[in-house]
Design a protein around this motif. Structure first.
Motif, PDB file in Angstrom:
ATOM      1  N   SER A  22      -5.669  -1.214   3.691  1.00  0.00           N
ATOM      2  CA  SER A  22      -4.466  -1.544   4.464  1.00  0.00           C
ATOM      3  C   SER A  22      -4.010  -2.979   4.220  1.00  0.00           C
ATOM      4  CB  SER A  22      -4.703  -1.315   5.959  1.00  0.00           C
ATOM      5  OG  SER A  22      -5.698  -2.212   6.426  1.00  0.00           O
ATOM      6  N   ARG A  23      -4.889  -3.827   3.709  1.00  0.00           N
ATOM      7  CA  ARG A  23      -4.522  -5.218   3.445  1.00  0.00           C
ATOM      8  C   ARG A  23      -4.010  -5.438   2.026  1.00  0.00           C
ATOM      9  NH1 ARG A  23      -7.786  -9.801   6.102  1.00  0.00           N
ATOM     10  NH2 ARG A  23      -6.100 -10.734   4.944  1.00  0.00           N
ATOM     11  N   ILE A  24      -4.105  -4.416   1.175  1.00  0.00           N
ATOM     12  CA  ILE A  24      -3.652  -4.534  -0.201  1.00  0.00           C
ATOM     13  C   ILE A  24      -2.181  -4.137  -0.254  1.00  0.00           C
ATOM     14  CG2 ILE A  24      -3.948  -3.704  -2.555  1.00  0.00           C
ATOM     15  CD1 ILE A  24      -6.895  -3.201  -1.866  1.00  0.00           C
ATOM     16  N   HIS A  25      -1.363  -5.027  -0.773  1.00  0.00           N
ATOM     17  CA  HIS A  25       0.074  -4.779  -0.848  1.00  0.00           C
ATOM     18  C   HIS A  25       0.532  -4.882  -2.301  1.00  0.00           C
ATOM     19  CE1 HIS A  25       0.309  -5.033   3.507  1.00  0.00           C
ATOM     20  NE2 HIS A  25      -0.416  -6.129   3.433  1.00  0.00           N
ATOM     21  N   GLY A  26       1.682  -4.346  -2.580  1.00  0.00           N
ATOM     22  CA  GLY A  26       2.235  -4.406  -3.927  1.00  0.00           C
ATOM     23  C   GLY A  26       2.746  -5.798  -4.254  1.00  0.00           C
ATOM     24  N   VAL A  27       3.105  -5.972  -5.485  1.00  0.00           N
ATOM     25  CA  VAL A  27       3.626  -7.242  -5.972  1.00  0.00           C
ATOM     26  C   VAL A  27       5.102  -7.050  -6.291  1.00  0.00           C
ATOM     27  CG1 VAL A  27       3.477  -8.959  -7.806  1.00  0.00           C
ATOM     28  CG2 VAL A  27       1.396  -7.882  -6.922  1.00  0.00           C
ATOM     29  N   THR A  28       5.922  -7.968  -5.813  1.00  0.00           N
ATOM     30  CA  THR A  28       7.347  -7.919  -6.104  1.00  0.00           C
ATOM     31  C   THR A  28       7.654  -8.960  -7.175  1.00  0.00           C
ATOM     32  OG1 THR A  28       7.794  -7.306  -3.821  1.00  0.00           O
ATOM     33  CG2 THR A  28       9.646  -8.124  -5.109  1.00  0.00           C
TER      34      THR A  28
END
Length: 69
Positions: free
Chosen positions: A46-52
């Motif tokens: 849940s703490r891993i997010h994508g990169v923009t």
């Protein structure tokens, strides 16, 4: 006014060989502290997010050569 005393650095042996370098390192080793090894803590998904990436940067990266090209 403060009078700061500056100490000359230790003499450097510019003609030294590998053995003298290893001796210097051996004398310095006791002064180096080794941090304790800490095991990494797993990160919850849940703490891993994508990169923009901005479009201009994406085009720049797309134009770069990959390894081995």
């Amino acid at each position: 006014m403060t009078n700061l005393k500056v100490h000359a650095p230790a003499p450097v042996d510019l003609e030294g060989d590998l053995a003298s370098l290893r001796g210097d390192c051996a004398r310095m080793a006791p002064h180096w502290a080794v941090p304790e090894r800490v095991a990494p803590v797993p990160v919850s998904p849940s703490r891993i997010h994508g990169v923009t990436v901005p479009p201009a940067s994406a085009r720049l990266l797309d134009a770069m050569s990959d390894y081995g090209d």
